[in-house]
Design a protein around this motif. Sequence first.
Motif, mmCIF file in Angstrom:
data_model
loop_
_atom_site.group_PDB
_atom_site.id
_atom_site.type_symbol
_atom_site.label_atom_id
_atom_site.label_comp_id
_atom_site.label_asym_id
_atom_site.label_seq_id
_atom_site.Cartn_x
_atom_site.Cartn_y
_atom_site.Cartn_z
ATOM 1 N N MET A 69 0.843 -1.189 0.000
ATOM 2 C CA MET A 69 0.000 0.000 0.000
ATOM 3 C C MET A 69 0.888 1.252 0.000
ATOM 4 N N CYS A 70 0.359 2.321 -0.568
ATOM 5 C CA CYS A 70 1.093 3.581 -0.600
ATOM 6 C C CYS A 70 1.264 4.141 0.811
ATOM 7 N N ARG A 71 2.193 5.051 0.924
ATOM 8 C CA ARG A 71 2.394 5.792 2.164
ATOM 9 C C ARG A 71 2.228 7.272 1.847
ATOM 10 N N GLY A 72 1.452 7.979 2.647
ATOM 11 C CA GLY A 72 1.227 9.397 2.417
ATOM 12 C C GLY A 72 -0.223 9.675 2.097
ATOM 13 N N VAL A 73 -0.685 10.850 2.514
ATOM 14 C CA VAL A 73 -2.099 11.170 2.338
ATOM 15 C C VAL A 73 -2.452 11.454 0.884
ATOM 16 N N PHE A 74 -1.484 11.876 0.065
ATOM 17 C CA PHE A 74 -1.798 12.157 -1.330
ATOM 18 C C PHE A 74 -1.958 10.871 -2.131
ATOM 19 N N TYR A 75 -0.969 9.983 -2.049
ATOM 20 C CA TYR A 75 -1.069 8.710 -2.758
ATOM 21 C C TYR A 75 -2.152 7.823 -2.169
ATOM 22 N N GLY A 76 -2.354 7.903 -0.861
ATOM 23 C CA GLY A 76 -3.446 7.161 -0.233
ATOM 24 C C GLY A 76 -2.991 5.908 0.477
ATOM 25 N N HIS A 77 -3.267 5.827 1.781
ATOM 26 C CA HIS A 77 -2.854 4.667 2.585
ATOM 27 C C HIS A 77 -3.648 3.408 2.238
ATOM 28 N N ARG A 78 -4.795 3.581 1.584
ATOM 29 C CA ARG A 78 -5.625 2.434 1.193
ATOM 30 C C ARG A 78 -5.585 2.250 -0.331
ATOM 31 N N THR A 79 -4.454 2.618 -0.922
ATOM 32 C CA THR A 79 -4.307 2.586 -2.376
ATOM 33 C C THR A 79 -2.988 1.937 -2.753
ATOM 34 N N ARG A 80 -3.015 1.121 -3.792
ATOM 35 C CA ARG A 80 -1.790 0.575 -4.375
ATOM 36 C C ARG A 80 -1.534 1.280 -5.712
ATOM 37 N N ARG A 81 -0.265 1.584 -5.979
ATOM 38 C CA ARG A 81 0.135 2.199 -7.249
ATOM 39 C C ARG A 81 1.464 1.594 -7.680
ATOM 40 N N PHE A 82 1.600 1.336 -8.974
ATOM 41 C CA PHE A 82 2.893 0.935 -9.531
ATOM 42 C C PHE A 82 2.940 1.345 -10.989
ATOM 43 N N GLY A 83 4.163 1.551 -11.486
ATOM 44 C CA GLY A 83 4.355 2.026 -12.854
ATOM 45 C C GLY A 83 5.030 0.999 -13.735
ATOM 46 N N ALA A 84 5.790 1.524 -14.738
ATOM 47 C CA ALA A 84 6.556 0.673 -15.651
ATOM 48 C C ALA A 84 5.691 -0.373 -16.339
ATOM 49 N N LEU A 85 4.501 0.006 -16.763
ATOM 50 C CA LEU A 85 3.555 -0.988 -17.288
ATOM 51 C C LEU A 85 4.000 -1.585 -18.618
ATOM 52 N N LEU A 86 4.806 -0.863 -19.377
ATOM 53 C CA LEU A 86 5.235 -1.389 -20.672
ATOM 54 C C LEU A 86 6.169 -2.587 -20.530
ATOM 55 N N ARG A 87 6.817 -2.721 -19.367
ATOM 56 C CA ARG A 87 7.637 -3.930 -19.170
ATOM 57 C C ARG A 87 6.933 -4.968 -18.302
ATOM 58 N N ARG A 88 5.751 -4.647 -17.823
ATOM 59 C CA ARG A 88 4.969 -5.624 -17.064
ATOM 60 C C ARG A 88 3.962 -6.371 -17.945
ATOM 61 N N SER A 89 3.591 -5.749 -19.069
ATOM 62 C CA SER A 89 2.599 -6.381 -19.952
ATOM 63 C C SER A 89 2.756 -5.867 -21.373
ATOM 64 N N SER A 90 2.772 -6.777 -22.321
ATOM 65 C CA SER A 90 2.811 -6.382 -23.736
ATOM 66 C C SER A 90 1.516 -5.698 -24.160
ATOM 67 N N HIS A 91 0.445 -5.903 -23.396
ATOM 68 C CA HIS A 91 -0.839 -5.302 -23.743
ATOM 69 C C HIS A 91 -0.901 -3.816 -23.404
ATOM 70 N N ALA A 92 0.060 -3.315 -22.632
ATOM 71 C CA ALA A 92 0.046 -1.897 -22.262
ATOM 72 C C ALA A 92 0.280 -0.992 -23.461
ATOM 73 N N GLU A 93 1.001 -1.480 -24.468
ATOM 74 C CA GLU A 93 1.283 -0.634 -25.638
ATOM 75 C C GLU A 93 0.006 -0.225 -26.360
ATOM 76 N N ALA A 94 -1.013 -1.071 -26.330
ATOM 77 C CA ALA A 94 -2.273 -0.720 -26.997
ATOM 78 C C ALA A 94 -2.907 0.510 -26.370
ATOM 79 N N LEU A 95 -2.685 0.718 -25.080
ATOM 80 C CA LEU A 95 -3.188 1.911 -24.413
ATOM 81 C C LEU A 95 -2.289 3.106 -24.710
ATOM 82 N N VAL A 96 -0.986 2.896 -24.599
ATOM 83 C CA VAL A 96 -0.029 3.990 -24.757
ATOM 84 C C VAL A 96 -0.036 4.544 -26.179
ATOM 85 N N ARG A 97 -0.208 3.664 -27.177
ATOM 86 C CA ARG A 97 -0.132 4.106 -28.571
ATOM 87 C C ARG A 97 -1.495 4.040 -29.267
#
Length: 285
Positions: A45-73
């Motif tokens: 879970m995130c830390r901080g009131v902006f990101y949210g203590h009850r929220t998960r966030r992660f990036g780098a989606l283009l290397r986590r899934s080949s399907h992310a390119e369809a969104l990006v492009r």
Amino acid sequence: MSVAVDIAAGDLSRDGLCVLRGALDPAAIGALAADLAPSFALTPMCRGVFYGHRTRRFGALLRRSSHAEALVRHPPVLAIVERMLLPWCERIALNLTQAVEIHPGAPAQLPHRDQDMWAGPKGSMEYLVNVMWPIDPFTRSNGGTRLWPGSHVDQDVAELPEDDAVVPGLAPGDALLFLGSTLHGGGGNLSGAPRRGVIVSYCLGWLKPFELQWLVYPPAIARHFSPELAALVGYAQHRPNLGNVEGQCPSILLGESVPEYLGAIDALRPDQEAQAAAFLADRRD
């Protein structure tokens, strides 16, 4: 496509937001969600009131899934984004890809404008366009994104009445676009299940992006991207000569071997090339 892009770009310019219904096949979103499931499960879970203590966030989606390119492009999305940003840059750049999971009990997020991460002048230009792609249906009760239509017009107003916010209902395959100058925030999740979505954001090509794309996608990864995708994540110069490697386009790093010594090569706009040529011609006369 041009008529739909014209209409959406007009809505985005007028209201600060627009929705593209059925922009992608929901099956494509489902395939992306399946690839991201392990990351959702393992990311703390995130830390901080902006990101949210009850929220998960992660990036780098283009290397986590080949399907992310369809969104990006996504072609209509890119056309709309370029309509909004190209008056102030030569080329757009990928600002971030981020998956978000808002858990039950998460409070509403502080309303904010994403452009405020940059300290430049506000009100005379746009810095970025965000695109929200829902993995789960977005509703007001499960934490769907709140937006204040028209809030991009007067950017000195830091807070607006909560009752003025809209929460577009979104289904997987829909795309919600909003300007970096539009006041918005994640909603509070009053339901009994997490709400997941993906944010893809584009900025002016000469800005430092929120997510450092060159570190997230180093040459060993980016050399497997298409040339268009590699350029979007930063392996391209922004004329004149901005973002170079030894005076050359950073795409030189994506080859099988990189010469130890490189000679600088101009990357000028046509008007600058003409100005430089005229200057030299005058000296020869």
